[in-house]
Scaffold this motif. Structure first.
Motif, short mmCIF file in Angstrom:
data_model
loop_
_atom_site.label_atom_id
_atom_site.label_comp_id
_atom_site.label_asym_id
_atom_site.label_seq_id
_atom_site.Cartn_x
_atom_site.Cartn_y
_atom_site.Cartn_z
N ASN A 147 -6.43 1.14 -3.17
CA ASN A 147 -6.06 1.71 -1.87
C ASN A 147 -6.85 2.98 -1.56
N VAL A 148 -8.13 2.81 -1.33
CA VAL A 148 -9.03 3.93 -1.07
C VAL A 148 -8.66 4.59 0.27
N ASN A 149 -8.31 5.86 0.20
CA ASN A 149 -7.92 6.63 1.39
C ASN A 149 -6.89 5.92 2.25
N GLY A 150 -5.95 5.23 1.61
CA GLY A 150 -4.87 4.58 2.34
C GLY A 150 -5.26 3.31 3.07
N TYR A 151 -6.42 2.74 2.72
CA TYR A 151 -6.91 1.56 3.44
C TYR A 151 -5.89 0.43 3.50
N TRP A 152 -5.14 0.19 2.44
CA TRP A 152 -4.21 -0.94 2.39
C TRP A 152 -2.80 -0.60 2.85
N ASN A 153 -2.53 0.62 3.30
CA ASN A 153 -1.18 1.01 3.69
C ASN A 153 -0.57 0.08 4.74
N LYS A 154 -1.30 -0.21 5.78
CA LYS A 154 -0.76 -1.06 6.85
C LYS A 154 -0.54 -2.49 6.36
N LEU A 155 -1.38 -2.96 5.46
CA LEU A 155 -1.20 -4.30 4.90
C LEU A 155 0.09 -4.35 4.08
N THR A 156 0.32 -3.36 3.24
CA THR A 156 1.54 -3.38 2.43
C THR A 156 2.77 -3.26 3.32
N GLU A 157 2.67 -2.51 4.41
CA GLU A 157 3.78 -2.45 5.38
C GLU A 157 4.02 -3.82 6.00
N LEU A 158 2.96 -4.54 6.32
CA LEU A 158 3.09 -5.88 6.89
C LEU A 158 3.76 -6.83 5.89
N VAL A 159 3.35 -6.79 4.64
CA VAL A 159 3.95 -7.66 3.63
C VAL A 159 5.44 -7.32 3.47
N GLU A 160 5.79 -6.05 3.49
CA GLU A 160 7.20 -5.64 3.44
C GLU A 160 7.95 -6.18 4.65
N HIS A 161 7.32 -6.17 5.82
CA HIS A 161 7.92 -6.71 7.05
C HIS A 161 8.14 -8.22 6.92
N VAL A 162 7.17 -8.92 6.34
CA VAL A 162 7.29 -10.37 6.12
C VAL A 162 8.52 -10.65 5.25
N VAL A 163 8.69 -9.89 4.18
CA VAL A 163 9.83 -10.07 3.28
C VAL A 163 11.13 -9.71 4.01
N ALA A 164 11.15 -8.55 4.69
CA ALA A 164 12.36 -8.12 5.40
C ALA A 164 12.77 -9.09 6.50
N SER A 165 11.79 -9.80 7.05
CA SER A 165 12.06 -10.76 8.12
C SER A 165 12.45 -12.13 7.58
N GLY A 166 12.51 -12.28 6.27
CA GLY A 166 12.97 -13.50 5.66
C GLY A 166 11.94 -14.61 5.50
N PHE A 167 10.67 -14.27 5.61
CA PHE A 167 9.62 -15.29 5.47
C PHE A 167 9.02 -15.36 4.07
N ALA A 168 9.50 -14.50 3.19
CA ALA A 168 9.10 -14.54 1.78
C ALA A 168 10.18 -13.84 0.98
N GLY A 169 10.27 -14.18 -0.29
CA GLY A 169 11.24 -13.52 -1.16
C GLY A 169 10.74 -12.17 -1.62
N ASP A 170 11.67 -11.38 -2.12
CA ASP A 170 11.31 -10.05 -2.64
C ASP A 170 10.26 -10.12 -3.73
N ASP A 171 10.18 -11.26 -4.42
CA ASP A 171 9.21 -11.38 -5.51
C ASP A 171 7.78 -11.21 -5.03
N LEU A 172 7.50 -11.52 -3.76
CA LEU A 172 6.15 -11.34 -3.22
C LEU A 172 5.66 -9.91 -3.40
N LEU A 173 6.57 -8.95 -3.28
CA LEU A 173 6.20 -7.54 -3.41
C LEU A 173 5.75 -7.19 -4.82
N GLY A 174 6.11 -7.99 -5.79
CA GLY A 174 5.71 -7.75 -7.17
C GLY A 174 4.47 -8.51 -7.59
N PHE A 175 3.88 -9.27 -6.68
CA PHE A 175 2.70 -10.07 -7.01
C PHE A 175 1.42 -9.26 -6.98
#
Length: 182
Positions: A137-165
């Motif tokens: 995560n150079v200079n926060g480059y992936w911050n928005k991507l990780t927020e999107l993945v968290e949104h995908v999980v929170a919206s019920g389109f993936a399990g919490d386990d995705l966050l640990g992959f």
């Protein structure tokens, strides 16, 4: 003699507009060499890809590059690698790279790097592998991507386990420590 640990590095075929991306790519290549690891990557000699490879080579690392025929000119296929493989398709390229790696590192990049990342995350979700995946995560480059993945999980389109992959690391030094702990 045992084979060296192999890191599959996904990253941009461009440098991006923050010099820190290029610095991180070169530092990663140096770290791969310093630790006696093998670089597995897309065999290009442009952008961050080229920087990682040239830095790894300068330090004496083994390099394993895979490129499809249609990108040989566009990505300036780096033929002076330890191993240079030409595939027919992008899918074959991704498969060969992944199958020859022990872990995946994703530096900043564009649509191709995102495609590669999401393919390995999907394969993990389907139980096809358990290899570690690191987002550098150079200079926060992936911050928005990780927020999107968290949104995908929170919206019920993936399990919490995705966050640990995947694991987000903020520097090459933090990445090196994580890989050394494997």
């Amino acid at each position: 003699m045992t084979a060296p640990l192999s890191l599959c590095v996904y990253c941009g075929s461009r440098d991006g507009n923050d010099p820190a991306y290029a610095d991180a790519a070169e530092a990663l290549g140096k770290a791969i060499a310093d630790h006696g690891w093998r670089l597995v990557y897309g065999a290009g000699d442009v952008g961050l890809m080229g920087r990682v490879a040239r830095s790894a080579q300068a330090g004496g690392a083994e390099t394993f590059g895979v490129i499809p025929t249609h990108l040989l000119q566009r990505e300036v296929g780096k033929r002076d690698l330890t191993t240079f493989i030409v595939t027919e398709t992008m899918h074959e390229r991704k498969k060969v790279m992944f199958m020859n790696a022990d872990a995946v590192v994703v530096l900043p990049g564009g649509a191709g790097s995102l495609d590669e990342l999401f393919e390995v995350l999907t394969w993990r979700q389907l139980g096809l592998h358990a290899k570690p995946v690191y987002l550098l995560n150079v200079n926060g480059y992936w911050n928005k991507l990780t927020e999107l993945v968290e949104h995908v999980v929170a919206s019920g389109f993936a399990g919490d386990d995705l966050l640990g992959f995947y694991q987000v690391v903020g520097s090459v030094e933090a990445l090196t420590e994580a890989v050394e702990a494997l």
